[in-house]
Write a protein that holds these residues in place. Structure first.
Motif, mmCIF file in Angstrom:
data_model
loop_
_atom_site.group_PDB
_atom_site.id
_atom_site.type_symbol
_atom_site.label_atom_id
_atom_site.label_comp_id
_atom_site.label_asym_id
_atom_site.label_seq_id
_atom_site.Cartn_x
_atom_site.Cartn_y
_atom_site.Cartn_z
ATOM 1 N N ALA A 4 0.811 -1.218 0.000
ATOM 2 C CA ALA A 4 0.000 0.000 0.000
ATOM 3 C C ALA A 4 0.843 1.265 0.000
ATOM 4 O O ALA A 4 0.531 2.238 -0.702
ATOM 5 C CB ALA A 4 -0.928 -0.002 1.221
ATOM 6 N N LEU A 5 1.937 1.275 0.772
ATOM 7 C CA LEU A 5 2.664 2.522 0.983
ATOM 8 C C LEU A 5 3.628 2.875 -0.137
ATOM 9 O O LEU A 5 3.866 4.059 -0.416
ATOM 10 C CB LEU A 5 3.417 2.475 2.312
ATOM 11 C CG LEU A 5 2.618 2.983 3.523
ATOM 12 C CD1 LEU A 5 1.344 2.161 3.726
ATOM 13 C CD2 LEU A 5 3.458 2.972 4.781
ATOM 14 N N ILE A 6 4.204 1.882 -0.800
ATOM 15 C CA ILE A 6 5.145 2.196 -1.874
ATOM 16 C C ILE A 6 4.479 3.005 -2.992
ATOM 17 O O ILE A 6 5.044 4.018 -3.442
ATOM 18 C CB ILE A 6 5.797 0.911 -2.432
ATOM 19 C CG1 ILE A 6 6.819 0.370 -1.421
ATOM 20 C CG2 ILE A 6 6.473 1.176 -3.768
ATOM 21 C CD1 ILE A 6 7.406 -0.973 -1.803
ATOM 22 N N PRO A 7 3.289 2.641 -3.471
ATOM 23 C CA PRO A 7 2.683 3.458 -4.533
ATOM 24 C C PRO A 7 2.442 4.900 -4.105
ATOM 25 O O PRO A 7 2.723 5.829 -4.857
ATOM 26 C CB PRO A 7 1.362 2.735 -4.827
ATOM 27 C CG PRO A 7 1.597 1.330 -4.383
ATOM 28 C CD PRO A 7 2.494 1.423 -3.199
ATOM 29 N N LEU A 8 1.936 5.100 -2.886
ATOM 30 C CA LEU A 8 1.650 6.469 -2.475
ATOM 31 C C LEU A 8 2.928 7.285 -2.341
ATOM 32 O O LEU A 8 3.002 8.425 -2.806
ATOM 33 C CB LEU A 8 0.878 6.489 -1.151
ATOM 34 C CG LEU A 8 0.473 7.913 -0.740
ATOM 35 C CD1 LEU A 8 -0.965 7.978 -0.296
ATOM 36 C CD2 LEU A 8 1.401 8.478 0.328
ATOM 37 N N LYS A 9 3.947 6.701 -1.720
ATOM 38 C CA LYS A 9 5.184 7.464 -1.523
ATOM 39 C C LYS A 9 5.901 7.723 -2.843
ATOM 40 O O LYS A 9 6.605 8.722 -2.993
ATOM 41 C CB LYS A 9 6.088 6.728 -0.539
ATOM 42 C CG LYS A 9 5.516 6.713 0.869
ATOM 43 C CD LYS A 9 6.495 6.158 1.885
ATOM 44 C CE LYS A 9 5.919 6.237 3.282
ATOM 45 N NZ LYS A 9 6.894 5.851 4.326
ATOM 46 N N THR A 10 5.705 6.834 -3.808
ATOM 47 C CA THR A 10 6.295 7.057 -5.128
ATOM 48 C C THR A 10 5.573 8.173 -5.875
ATOM 49 O O THR A 10 6.194 9.026 -6.507
ATOM 50 C CB THR A 10 6.243 5.767 -5.958
ATOM 51 O OG1 THR A 10 6.962 4.735 -5.279
ATOM 52 C CG2 THR A 10 6.847 5.977 -7.335
ATOM 53 N N LEU A 11 4.251 8.183 -5.756
ATOM 54 C CA LEU A 11 3.459 9.157 -6.493
ATOM 55 C C LEU A 11 3.482 10.540 -5.861
ATOM 56 O O LEU A 11 3.493 11.558 -6.567
ATOM 57 C CB LEU A 11 2.004 8.674 -6.589
ATOM 58 C CG LEU A 11 1.755 7.485 -7.520
ATOM 59 C CD1 LEU A 11 0.354 6.941 -7.298
ATOM 60 C CD2 LEU A 11 1.925 7.906 -8.969
ATOM 61 N N ASP A 12 3.487 10.619 -4.512
ATOM 62 C CA ASP A 12 3.298 11.927 -3.877
ATOM 63 C C ASP A 12 3.865 11.943 -2.468
ATOM 64 O O ASP A 12 3.146 12.166 -1.501
ATOM 65 C CB ASP A 12 1.807 12.270 -3.845
ATOM 66 C CG ASP A 12 1.569 13.762 -3.684
ATOM 67 O OD1 ASP A 12 2.541 14.522 -3.630
ATOM 68 O OD2 ASP A 12 0.388 14.162 -3.612
ATOM 69 N N MET A 13 5.173 11.725 -2.352
ATOM 70 C CA MET A 13 5.812 11.712 -1.037
ATOM 71 C C MET A 13 5.648 13.051 -0.318
ATOM 72 O O MET A 13 5.378 13.101 0.885
ATOM 73 C CB MET A 13 7.305 11.397 -1.201
ATOM 74 C CG MET A 13 8.066 11.292 0.102
ATOM 75 S SD MET A 13 7.827 9.706 0.879
ATOM 76 C CE MET A 13 9.054 9.780 2.184
ATOM 77 N N ALA A 14 5.769 14.157 -1.046
ATOM 78 C CA ALA A 14 5.772 15.467 -0.403
ATOM 79 C C ALA A 14 4.432 15.805 0.232
ATOM 80 O O ALA A 14 4.374 16.463 1.277
ATOM 81 C CB ALA A 14 6.157 16.548 -1.409
ATOM 82 N N GLN A 15 3.336 15.360 -0.380
ATOM 83 C CA GLN A 15 2.007 15.705 0.116
ATOM 84 C C GLN A 15 1.330 14.544 0.837
ATOM 85 O O GLN A 15 0.170 14.654 1.237
ATOM 86 C CB GLN A 15 1.113 16.171 -1.044
ATOM 87 C CG GLN A 15 1.576 17.454 -1.701
ATOM 88 C CD GLN A 15 1.555 18.642 -0.757
ATOM 89 O OE1 GLN A 15 0.587 18.855 -0.045
ATOM 90 N NE2 GLN A 15 2.631 19.410 -0.737
#
Length: 331
Positions: free
Chosen positions: A268-279
């Motif tokens: 779950a977390l790898i896609p989100l951090k890849t797409l939008d780590m800053a936000q």
């Protein structure tokens, strides 16, 4: 929102203090918050990094909002020893824990609007007997919550791992119909109540490659995930899948759901951090209080150097304010 947010110190050897100072400097774009921290260490850090942040110690939380425009309000949590950037010290573990406890207590008491947590270093806390895998589980214990659920949210994606801080071997034992259903119920309820989504769409990932390929690459999708989806749909929850995890995060796929339910942490977390780590923002669902956090760690390698990006903390502050305001309005 009538009350300030309660912002914890995180590990004082990490970047949390720098993020706090920089978030205050961006205060025109952030809701009022009070730092539960050591005022002396924040003053020293501001001087070291040449950040023009006046520090004002406050005796009670209720005066923090009035102070916030002109100075960073700090509700004092004394450290055990002066921190060394990049070198976590067990002597400060008690203060780190106390900061979280006080932020939670103040929010439960209605004195603070929400809890926003800076990153902690878990192994340092474990060394002094801290019994919880992380923030999520500790906050659950402090609030008497049976099933806390971790969500990471950004403007482009929301994800929830069904299992969180567990090894892959242990995760396989934890993936049951009952757990999937329970986590999805909490997620569905939170999206309705906190995000104002009247009919949330929950897309469930498969566990195995190609979602099991009809049982040829694993049977968890057939024996566990599909029955859980059927039960959820019978309850009126719009859950569907299971989908192959390697293709469910494309732009086209993301348009078809409100949250992606991963079976384990990294899925779950790898896609989100890849797409939008800053936000990206970590949100704990199911608690009686609003809690958010940046989606990154302590970053010891750059601590004390003035290089830390406050974007994720600012996003966490903004989201906490939005969720708390909606909760207050509903109440």
């Amino acid at each position: 929102m009538t009350m300030p947010l309660a912002l914890t110190m995180g590990d004082p050897a990490g970047i949390g203090g720098e993020l706090t100072l920089k978030a205050w400097l961006a205060r025109r774009h952030a809701a009022p918050f009070v730092a539960l921290d050591d005022p002396g260490r924040l003053q020293a850090l501001a001087r070291k990094l040449s950040l023009d942040v006046p520090i004002r110690e406050v005796p009670t939380i209720d005066v923090a909002a009035g102070v916030f425009r002109d100075a960073l309000p700090v509700f004092p949590v004394p450290l055990g020893t002066p921190p060394v950037p990049g070198t976590p010290d067990p002597a400060n573990a008690a203060a780190v824990i106390a900061s979280i406890e006080q932020a939670t207590r103040l929010t439960l008491a209605g004195e603070a609007a929400a809890v926003v947590t800076n990153p902690i270093h878990k192994s340092t806390l474990y060394g002094v007997g801290f019994p919880h895998p992380g923030h999520t589980e500790f906050l659950a214990a402090l609030t008497g919550t049976a099933l806390p659920v971790m969500m990471l949210a950004s403007p482009v994606l929301r994800v929830v791992p069904v299992t969180v801080h567990a090894s892959l071997r242990r995760m396989l034992e934890m993936i049951t119909v009952e757990r999937i259903v329970a986590v999805c119920r909490v997620t569905d309820a939170a999206l309705r109540a906190q995000w104002g989504i009247p009919a949330p769409r929950l897309a469930l990932a498969g566990l195995n490659p190609h979602a099991g390929e009809d049982g040829t690459m694993g049977e968890e999708e057939i024996l566990t995930i599909a029955p859980a989806i059927a039960q959820l749909r019978a309850e009126g929850i719009d859950a569907f899948g299971p989908f192959a995890a390697d293709s469910m995060f494309t732009p086209t796929a993301r348009a078809g759901y409100d949250v992606a339910m991963g079976m384990y942490h990294d899925q779950a977390l790898i896609p989100l951090k890849t797409l939008d780590m800053a936000q990206g923002v970590n949100v704990t669902l199911g608690l009686p209080v609003v809690r958010t956090s940046p989606d990154h760690g302590t970053a010891f390698a750059i601590a004390g150097q003035g290089r830390a990006d406050p974007s994720s903390l600012i996003a966490a502050i903004d989201l906490a304010a939005d969720l708390a305001s909606r909760k207050e309005a509903t109440a």
